[in-house]
Design an enzyme around this catalytic site. Structure first.
Site, PDB file in Angstrom:
ATOM      1  N   GLU A  91       0.795  -1.219   0.000  1.00 38.61           N
ATOM      2  CA  GLU A  91       0.000   0.000   0.000  1.00 38.61           C
ATOM      3  C   GLU A  91       0.819   1.256   0.000  1.00 38.61           C
ATOM      4  O   GLU A  91       0.310   2.325  -0.265  1.00 38.61           O
ATOM      5  CB  GLU A  91      -0.983   0.020   1.177  1.00 38.61           C
ATOM      6  N   LEU A  97       1.680  -4.730   7.579  1.00 36.22           N
ATOM      7  CA  LEU A  97       0.335  -4.249   7.836  1.00 36.22           C
ATOM      8  C   LEU A  97       0.224  -2.861   7.219  1.00 36.22           C
ATOM      9  O   LEU A  97       1.197  -2.109   7.196  1.00 36.22           O
ATOM     10  CB  LEU A  97       0.057  -4.149   9.349  1.00 36.22           C
ATOM     11  N   ASP A  98      -0.961  -2.518   6.732  1.00 34.33           N
ATOM     12  CA  ASP A  98      -1.177  -1.170   6.214  1.00 34.33           C
ATOM     13  C   ASP A  98      -0.844  -0.142   7.293  1.00 34.33           C
ATOM     14  O   ASP A  98      -0.970  -0.418   8.488  1.00 34.33           O
ATOM     15  CB  ASP A  98      -2.634  -0.974   5.797  1.00 34.33           C
ATOM     16  N   LYS A  99      -0.461   1.021   6.881  1.00 31.00           N
ATOM     17  CA  LYS A  99      -0.132   2.096   7.822  1.00 31.00           C
ATOM     18  C   LYS A  99      -1.219   2.276   8.874  1.00 31.00           C
ATOM     19  O   LYS A  99      -0.941   2.378  10.073  1.00 31.00           O
ATOM     20  CB  LYS A  99       0.067   3.402   7.057  1.00 31.00           C
ATOM     21  N   ARG A 135      -9.668  -5.365   2.857  1.00 34.60           N
ATOM     22  CA  ARG A 135     -10.375  -4.138   2.517  1.00 34.60           C
ATOM     23  C   ARG A 135     -11.047  -4.236   1.152  1.00 34.60           C
ATOM     24  O   ARG A 135     -12.205  -3.830   0.978  1.00 34.60           O
ATOM     25  CB  ARG A 135      -9.403  -2.957   2.560  1.00 34.60           C
TER      26      ARG A 135
END
Length: 341
Positions: free
Chosen positions: A5, A149-151, A261
């Site tokens: 991402e 992991l995404d921010k 998501r």
């Protein structure tokens, strides 16, 4: 390497036109000539990640041959100018030994340096905490990083201190629990209620043809295979909307960029607060009670938390299991939803 991402922040898309003299040349070799600051192996990795396309078609084979009079586009990642430096950033360490470290990452912390984030990342914090004792498999900017992991996703993440441990953990993440060694689950708040309380979402994921900085569900013959298992733990009513929100447990069978998501958005139940894949549900947010609406605004991120992580220790063979409670911002939102106000 995976496309991740952090690339959503990258806007440097280069376009090159092929001439008659270029016909038949390998795409990776041809692009090296256009981007001399990139090695051929790096270009090959970008091709495999789906960062190169032509005529609306994603190119995934570095050996594909150039065609005449075609335009080729490539997402060029920003280079990290120097190895990341140690920074005294507080870490919530759940477990640590000579070989690995398990961290409970807060929302807002980027995992490793990249476009727009040259410092202040988890890697910078790990270098300060571990010194030179981090695996180098992922390169200097990804020291110790086995998975990501995404921010704005909080929760558990395991880091390798040496290359052998990194490789042993990476093997488990590749199989994603199919061999019984690895288990990961997430907790999310999503809009609406799925038709079934339990089920799986199976849909290939790839770069969105309309927006190359986003991921999307693509045709079965395109993208990468992706499977997410879900269970609805409970639902919440709003003052004028029954079952407006679901509390869900999600288990990954594969690990693709933004998988949970995108999959939840695909079945029309996106994660609350998701600015990328749930932006079309602003009307649903307005149906929340005042307190819940304020809690969601203060959350300021997708309501997604990596709550469970279990794996086999690559060195000792011990089965390790960890759980992380919901962070305060998600707890507050759940409390407001429970109260119905």
């Amino acid at each position: 390497m995976k496309v991740d991402e952090d690339k959503t922040a990258e806007s440097d898309v280069r376009e090159f036109f092929a001439s008659a003299e270029d016909v038949g040349e390998r795409i990776d070799k041809w692009l090296v000539g256009k981007l001399p600051n990139f090695s051929r192996s790096r270009i090959q990795a970008l091709v495999r990640e789906g960062a190169v396309w032509s005529g609306g078609r994603i190119l995934s084979n570095p050996g594909e041959r150039i065609k005449a009079d075609e335009a080729y586009r490539i997402i060029v990642p920003d280079a990290v100018p120097e190895p990341p430096r140690a920074q005294p950033i507080a870490l919530n360490i759940v477990y640590e030994d000579a070989h690995l470290i398990v961290v409970d990452k807060p929302a807002g912390l980027v995992v490793h340096p990249g476009a727009g984030h040259s410092s202040g990342t988890l890697v910078n914090a790990l270098i300060a905490h571990c010194g030179e004792s981090l695996s180098a498999v992922g390169g200097p900017e990804r020291q110790g990083i086995v998975h990501r992991l995404d921010k704005d996703t909080s929760g558990l993440l395991v880091v390798a201190k040496d290359d052998a441990t990194h490789q042993g953990l990476a093997e488990q993440f590749v199989s994603h629990g199919l061999d019984g060694r690895l288990r990961r689950s997430y907790i999310a708040l999503s809009w609406g209620e799925p038709d079934r309380n339990r089920g799986q979402i199976e849909a290939n994921l790839g770069r969105s043809p309309q927006n190359r900085t986003k991921m999307a569900v693509v045709a079965p013959e395109e993208g990468r295979h992706a499977v997410t298992h879900y269970e609805v733990l409970r639902t919440f009513d709003a003052p004028s909307a029954p079952k407006l929100v679901s509390l869900m447990r999600l288990v990954l069978e594969t690990g693709r960029t933004h998988q949970i998501r995108v999959h939840l958005a695909h079945i029309r139940h996106p994660v609350l607060g998701d600015p990328v894949y749930g932006s079309g549900f602003k009307a649903s947010a307005r149906r929340l009670g005042p307190a819940a609406r304020t809690a969601l605004e203060r959350l300021g991120r997708q309501a997604l938390h990596a709550a469970e992580l279990a794996f086999e220790h690559p060195v000792t063979g011990e089965q390790l299991s960890f759980e992380s409670p919901l962070p305060d911002d998600m707890v507050r939102l759940v409390e407001c939803l429970e109260a119905g106000n």
